[in-house]
Enzyme design. Structure first.
Site, short mmCIF file in Angstrom:
data_model
loop_
_atom_site.label_atom_id
_atom_site.label_comp_id
_atom_site.label_asym_id
_atom_site.label_seq_id
_atom_site.Cartn_x
_atom_site.Cartn_y
_atom_site.Cartn_z
N SER A 221 0.84 -1.20 0.00
CA SER A 221 0.00 0.00 0.00
C SER A 221 0.88 1.26 0.00
O SER A 221 2.00 1.24 0.52
CB SER A 221 -0.86 -0.04 1.27
N GLN B 298 1.52 6.72 -7.21
CA GLN B 298 0.36 7.42 -6.61
C GLN B 298 0.63 8.92 -6.67
O GLN B 298 1.63 9.40 -6.12
CB GLN B 298 0.14 6.99 -5.15
N TYR C 111 -6.91 15.10 1.63
CA TYR C 111 -6.02 15.96 0.84
C TYR C 111 -6.85 16.69 -0.22
O TYR C 111 -8.07 16.60 -0.21
CB TYR C 111 -4.87 15.13 0.25
N ARG D 251 -7.81 6.30 -5.22
CA ARG D 251 -8.00 5.97 -3.79
C ARG D 251 -9.07 6.89 -3.23
O ARG D 251 -9.01 8.11 -3.41
CB ARG D 251 -6.69 6.12 -3.02
N ARG E 218 1.33 -1.22 6.91
CA ARG E 218 2.24 -1.39 8.04
C ARG E 218 2.91 -2.77 8.10
O ARG E 218 4.11 -2.84 8.41
CB ARG E 218 1.53 -1.03 9.34
C1 FMN Z 1 3.79 5.45 7.37
C2 FMN Z 1 2.55 5.49 6.55
C3 FMN Z 1 2.48 6.34 5.48
C4 FMN Z 1 1.34 6.38 4.67
N1 FMN Z 1 1.32 7.16 3.56
C5 FMN Z 1 0.31 7.05 2.67
C6 FMN Z 1 0.36 7.68 1.41
O1 FMN Z 1 1.33 8.29 1.04
N2 FMN Z 1 -0.71 7.56 0.58
C7 FMN Z 1 -1.82 6.85 0.94
O2 FMN Z 1 -2.76 6.77 0.17
N3 FMN Z 1 -1.87 6.22 2.12
C8 FMN Z 1 -0.85 6.27 2.98
N4 FMN Z 1 -0.88 5.56 4.14
C9 FMN Z 1 -2.05 4.70 4.45
C10 FMN Z 1 -1.79 3.25 4.04
O3 FMN Z 1 -1.63 3.11 2.64
C11 FMN Z 1 -2.92 2.33 4.50
O4 FMN Z 1 -4.09 2.73 3.86
C12 FMN Z 1 -3.12 2.35 6.01
O5 FMN Z 1 -1.89 2.32 6.70
C13 FMN Z 1 -3.94 1.14 6.47
O6 FMN Z 1 -3.34 -0.06 6.10
P1 FMN Z 1 -2.52 -1.00 7.15
O7 FMN Z 1 -3.48 -1.30 8.26
O8 FMN Z 1 -2.16 -2.22 6.35
O9 FMN Z 1 -1.33 -0.23 7.62
C14 FMN Z 1 0.24 5.55 4.98
C15 FMN Z 1 0.32 4.71 6.09
C16 FMN Z 1 1.47 4.66 6.86
C17 FMN Z 1 1.52 3.69 8.01
#
Ligand code: FMN
Ligand code: FAD
Length: 768
Positions: free
Chosen positions: A415, A493, A574, A622, A717
Site C-alpha cells: 500500500s 500514486q 487531501y 484511492r 504497516r
Molecule cells: C507510514 C505510513 C504512510 C502512509 N502514507 C500514505 C500515502 O502516502 N498515501 C496513501 O494513500 N496512504 C498512505 N498511508 C495509508 C496506508 O496506505 C494504509 O491505507 C493504512 O496504513 C492502512 O493499512 P494497514 O493497516 O495495512 O497499515 C500511509 C500509512 C502509513 C503507516
C-alpha cells in the site's frame, strides 16, 4: 439465598440448576408464564465447546442432552438451481421443547420450585422478599424494561422479517435455500433437531415481505405461502408454527439486537436474552444463556466474594464474550440484510461468501473442515482469474489479476506509504532500497507513496514529487530495478495535499504546521484542518486549471519513468478528497453542494490524467469510503456512487480506504475493518476494488478474495517491518510457483520446510 428466576427458559432453569449444584440450601423458585411444554421455536444448535462447558457444570443433565442430540456435518446451499455442499461443519441440535423438559426435570430433582402459568409483574411488591430476582424473562423482558434507564438498554431493530417454523421433513444437512421470486429474494435456514423434526426459519427483506402481502395474511395463509415457495425442499411435508399464541398473529418478527450497559440494578440481575441477543443466523443465543448461568452461579457461590464484586466479575467476563459474539452476529445479520449485493455471484462463490459471512470462519478454517470443497473453490478462482487457462488449486492470493493490458502476478499489494525522506521531492537511495526490497519481497504490485505534483502540493518537506527532470530520473532508477529484478509491477500514486499541506514529517507531528518555512496552502474551501493549521485559500478556477495541468504533467513524467500504473489520491482529506467531502467543501459554486457538484473537479482532474496516460495501462483512484461522521459526511452509500463516477471516467480499480478527512473522526478499528466498504463498492457498483486496513494474515487475504470482497489486497504497516511478507506467506502456504530472486531461493525453501515441519508437529501434538 432466596432467589426468584423470572422465566423458565434455558437461562432461568439452568441458573436454578447451577445454583442448587453449588449449594443445595439455596431457596430457588422459577416463575414461568406459560404452562409446561408450551414454548416458542423449534430446535437450537450448539457447538462442541458449549457441550464441554455444560458437561463440566452438570454432567447429569449434559449426559441426557447429548444422548438426544441430532448431529450433522454438511451445509447445503441451494442457489440458482444448484446445490453446493460443503462438509466438516459439525453441528449438534436439540429441540427447544425437549431441552427445556430435560432442564425442568433436572431442576425439580435438585429441589428447585417451579411455578407455571405464573405471569410476573415487575411492580409486584413480593419481589422485595427475595434476596435476588433473576430477570431471565427473554428478549422482551418486562423486568429489564421496567428499569430500562438503570440497565441502559440499547435495542437495534433489524431490517429483515423472519418467521420460526417447524416441519416433519428431516434435512440431512444444515440447509440454506434461496429462492428468487417476482417479489424479491426469500430464503430458509433449515436443520434437523430430532429424528422426525426440523427447524425451518424463513427470512426476507421487509420490502419483499410487503410485496408478498405477508403483512395482510393470517398465520395459515402465511404458512401456506411459504410451503408453496419452498415446496421443492419440503417433499410434501407441511410447515407448522407453534408460536402464534405467544408471539402474535402470523409470528413474523424483526430481530431485535439487545445490549445493556449494566447487567444488574438493585436486586435484579439480567441473564440470557434479557441482557443480550445474538442473531439467530449464528445460532448462539442458548449457548450464551447457559454460559451466563454458569458464570453467575460461580461468582455468587464463591466464598469471600461480596455481592457487588461478584456481579462486577459476572458482567465483566460475560459482556466481553457477548461483545465478540454480537460482532460476528452483526456481520452475519448484515450479510442477510444486504443479500442482493451477492446474488450476482456464481453459486460456488455465493456459498463461500455465506460460509465466511460472520468472519469467524476463514479460508483455512474451511480447508480444515472440508479440504476437497475448498480446493474446488480455489480451482474455480484460478480459472476465473486466468480466463479458464489455469486449472491450479492454490490460494487465491497468488492468482494473477488483469487490469487492461497489465497482468499483476498476484493479489498482494504494498500500500502507498509516505516515507517523508525526500529532499526537494527527489527520491534517494533510501527510496531505492525501500521500494526495491519490497518488490523482491514477492508482492504483485508496489505503490509509491503519495508523490506530489508540485512543491506546494506536498504534505511535508520530505514528500516525494514528480514535477521536474531530477524526479523522473530518480523514479526511473527505481522502476527499472523493480522491472529488472522482480515480477512486481509498480504504480505511481499522485496527489496534492490541499489544506493538509505544509506540515511536519510523519514522526515529527504529522498534520501539525512546520516550525518555520511554511508555504501557503489551497483547498476547496477555507476550512482549517485544526485550529493550529493554516486557513487554506479557496481555489479559484485559475488555480484549478493550474493544478489539473500539474497532475497531467506528472502523468507524462510517469510515462517517461516507466511506471505500469497510476493512482489518483482522492482520499484522506487531501486536496481532491477535500472537494469530495462535505466536511471540507463549503463552496457555493458548481463545485460545491451536491455530491455530483463536489465530484466535478476531482473527475475533471482524473479525466485529464486518463487522457494523457496510455490507454492500455490501468489507473486507480484511492477514496475515503466514509468520513466516520454519520450522515454529515461521506457514507459508504456515497462511496459506491463515487467509485462508479470514477469508473465512468476510465478508472479500472477503486482503492477503498476510509477516513482521515476531518480531525474529529472516531473510526471503528478492528481486523480488516475497512474491508466491508470495499465489499460494498465492489458488489453494489460492480467494480474492481482493492481492500486495505489492518489486513495482516495470508488467511485474511485469501478469505477476502475468495468471498469476492475485493480484487486486490493491500497491506501497509505489515510491509514496513516485513518486506518479504508475500514470500513468507508462500512458504507458509507451501505455494511453490511464486517468483523468488535466485539469490534468495535457498532461504525460501528452508523456511517452507521448517514451517511445514512445525505445522506437522503441532497437528501431532493436538492429536495426542
Ligand atoms: C507510514 C505510513 C504512510 C502512509 N502514507 C500514505 C500515502 O502516502 N498515501 C496513501 O494513500 N496512504 C498512505 N498511508 C495509508 C496506508 O496506505 C494504509 O491505507 C493504512 O496504513 C492502512 O493499512 P494497514 O493497516 O495495512 O497499515 C500511509 C500509512 C502509513 C503507516
Ligand atoms: C428464530 C430464532 C432461532 C434461534 N435459533 C437458535 C439456535 O439455533 N441456537 C441457539 O442457541 N439459540 C437460538 N435462538 C435464540 C434462543 O432462542 C435464545 O437465545 C434463548 O432462548 C435465550 O434463553 P432465555 O432463557 O434467556 O430466554 P427465553 O428462551 O426467551 O426464555 C424466557 C422465558 O421467560 C418467560 N417469560 C417472559 N416474560 C415473563 C413474565 N413476565 N413472567 C413469567 N415468565 C415470563 C417466557 O415465557 C420464556 O419461557 C434463536 C432465536 C430465534 C428467535
Amino acid at each position: 439465598m432466596k432467589i426468584a428466576c423470572i422465566g423458565g427458559g434455558p437461562a432461568g432453569l439452568y441458573f436454578a440448576i447451577s445454583m442448587k449444584l453449588r449449594d443445595s440450601s439455596h431457596d430457588i423458585q422459577v416463575f414461568e408464564r406459560n404452562p409446561p411444554g408450551v414454548t416458542f421455536g423449534w430446535g437450537v444448535v450448539f457447538s462442541d465447546l458449549t457441550v464441554d462447558n455444560i458437561t463440566r457444570n452438570d454432567p447429569a443433565s449434559a449426559a441426557t442432552i447429548t444422548q438426544e442430540f441430532a448431529h450433522w456435518d454438511d451445509i447445503d446451499v441451494h442457489f440458482k438451481g444448484e446445490t453446493i455442499t460443503s462438509g466438516g461443519h459439525g453441528f449438534i441440535g436439540i429441540g427447544r421443547k425437549r431441552l427445556l423438559e430435560i432442564l425442568r426435570d433436572r431442576a425439580r430433582e435438585l429441589g428447585v420450585a417451579l411455578h407455571f402459568n405464573a405471569e410476573c409483574d415487575p411492580g409486584d411488591p413480593k419481589w422485595r422478599d427475595f434476596d435476588l430476582v433473576i430477570a431471565s424473562d427473554g428478549a422482551n423482558s418486562r423486568f429489564r424494561d421496567a428499569r430500562a434507564k438503570a440497565f441502559r438498554v440499547d435495542v437495534d431493530v433489524r431490517a429483515n422479517k423472519f418467521v420460526w417454523l417447524g416441519t416433519s421433513k428431516v434435512f440431512d444437512a444444515f440447509t440454506f435455500a434461496f429462492e428468487e421470486t417476482e417479489h424479491g429474494w426469500i430464503w430458509a435456514h433449515a436443520y434437523r433437531f430430532a429424528s422426525d423434526c426440523s427447524t425451518f426459519i424463513v427470512e426476507c427483506s421487509e420490502e419483499t415481505w410487503h410485496r408478498f402481502g405477508f403483512d395482510r395474511m393470517s398465520q395459515e395463509e402465511s404458512i401456506a405461502a411459504c410451503e408453496k415457495l419452498f415446496a421443492r425442499y419440503l417433499d410434501g411435508h407441511s410447515l407448522q408454527s407453534n408460536a402464534s399464541h405467544l408471539l402474535g398473529s402470523a409470528a413474523w418478527l424483526n430481530f431485535r439486537r439487545i445490549k445493556c450497559e449494566r447487567w444488574s440494578a438493585g436486586n435484579v440481575i439480567l441473564l440470557g436474552d434479557a441482557a443480550h441477543t445474538a442473531h439467530f443466523s449464528i445460532g448462539s443465543g442458548t449457548k450464551l444463556a447457559l454460559e451466563d448461568a454458569i458464570k453467575l452461579a460461580d461468582v455468587l457461590n464463591r466464598p469471600g466474594l461480596s455481592l457487588e464484586a461478584a456481579l462486577d466479575e459476572y458482567q465483566a467476563e460475560r459482556s466481553l464474550e457477548v461483545l465478540k459474539l454480537q460482532n460476528s452476529a452483526r456481520n452475519s445479520t448484515e450479510w442477510f440484510e444486504t443479500l442482493e449485493r451477492y446474488t450476482h455471484f456464481e453459486p460456488l462463490q455465493f456459498a463461500y461468501s455465506l460460509l465466511t459471512r460472520s468472519q469467524r470462519i476463514s479460508h483455512e478454517n474451511l480447508r480444515l473442515r472440508d479440504r476437497e470443497w475448498l480446493e474446488t473453490v480455489e480451482r474455480w478462482f484460478w480459472k476465473r482469474a486466468t480466463d479458464g487457462k489455469s486449472n491450479k488449486t492454490a490460494p487465491p492470493m497468488f492468482a494473477p489479476l488483469k487490469l487492461r493490458d497489465l497482468t499483476v502476478e498476484n493479489r498482494i499489494v504494498v500500500s502507498p506509504m509516505d516515507m517523508y525522506s525526500a529532499v526537494d521531492g527527489t527520491p534517494n537511495d533510501f527510496h531505492f532500497v525501500h521500494y526495491g526490497e519490497r518488490a523482491i519481497g514477492g508482492a504483485g504490485l508496489i505503490f509509491t507513496e503519495m508523490t506530489c505534483v508540485s512543491p506546494e502540493g506536498r504534505i511535508s518537506p520530505g514528500c516525494t514529487g514528480m514535477w521536474n527532470a531530477d524526479h523522473v530520473a530518480a523514479w526511473k532508477r527505481i522502476v527499472d530495478f523493480v522491472h529488472a529484478q522482480s515480477k512486481a509491477k509498480i504504480c505511481l500514486q499522485l496527489g496534492h495535499s490541499g489544506g493538509k499541506g505544509s506540515t511536519g514529517l510523519g514522526w515529527e507531528g504529522s498534520d501539525l504546521p512546520l516550525a518555520d518555512g511554511n508555504w501557503p496552502v489551497v483547498a476547496a474551501s477555507n476550512v482549517q484542518w485544526s485550529p493550529v493549521n493554516q486557513v487554506p485559500k479557496p481555489m479559484t478556477r485559475a488555480d484549478m486549471d493550474q493544478v489539473r495541468e500539474q497532475f497531467v504533467a506528472a502523468v507524462r513524467m510517469g510515462i517517461e519513468a516507466g511506471f505500469d500504473m497510476i493512482e489518483l489520491h482522492a482520499a484522506h482529506g487531501y486536496l481532491l478528497s477535500g472537494f469530495i467531502t462535505p466536511l471540507q467543501n463549503r463552496r457555493t459554486d458548481e463545485y460545491g453542494g451536491s455530491l455530483e457538484n463536489r465530484l466535478r473537479y476531482p473527475l475533471e482532474v482524473f479525466a485529464a490524467m486518463r487522457a494523457a496516460w496510455p490507454s492500455d495501462r490501468p489507473m486507480s483512484v484511492r477514496i475515503s469510503a466514509t468520513d466516520w461522521a454519520g450522515e454529515d459526511g461521506i457514507t459508504p452509500e456515497d462511496a459506491v456512487l463515487i467509485g462508479e463516477a470514477f469508473a465512468r471516467e476510465g478508472a479500472d480499480l477503486i482503492d477503498v480506504s476510509a477516513g482521515q478527512t476531518w480531525a474529529g473522526q472516531e473510526p471503528v478499528y478492528g481486523r480488516m475493518f475497512q474491508t466491508p466498504f470495499s465489499d460494498r463498492v465492489r458488489n453494489e457498483g460492480k467494480l474492481a476494488t482493492m481492500a486495505v486496513g489492518n489486513i495482516y494474515e495470508p488467511d485474511h487475504a485469501n478469505s477476502i478474495l475468495a468471498a469476492g470482497r475485493a480484487d486486490l489486497v493491500a497491506l501497509a504497516r505489515p510491509h514496513l517491518v516485513d518486506p518479504f511478507w508475500t514470500l513468507r506467506a508462500a512458504a507458509q502456504l507451501d505455494y511453490r510457483d511464486i517468483y523468488c530472486p535466485p539469490q534468495y531461493l535457498n532461504g525460501l525453501s528452508q523456511l517452507a520446510r521448517n514451517l511445514k515441519r512445525e505445522a506437522e508437529a503441532n497437528t501431532a501434538a493436538l492429536r495426542v
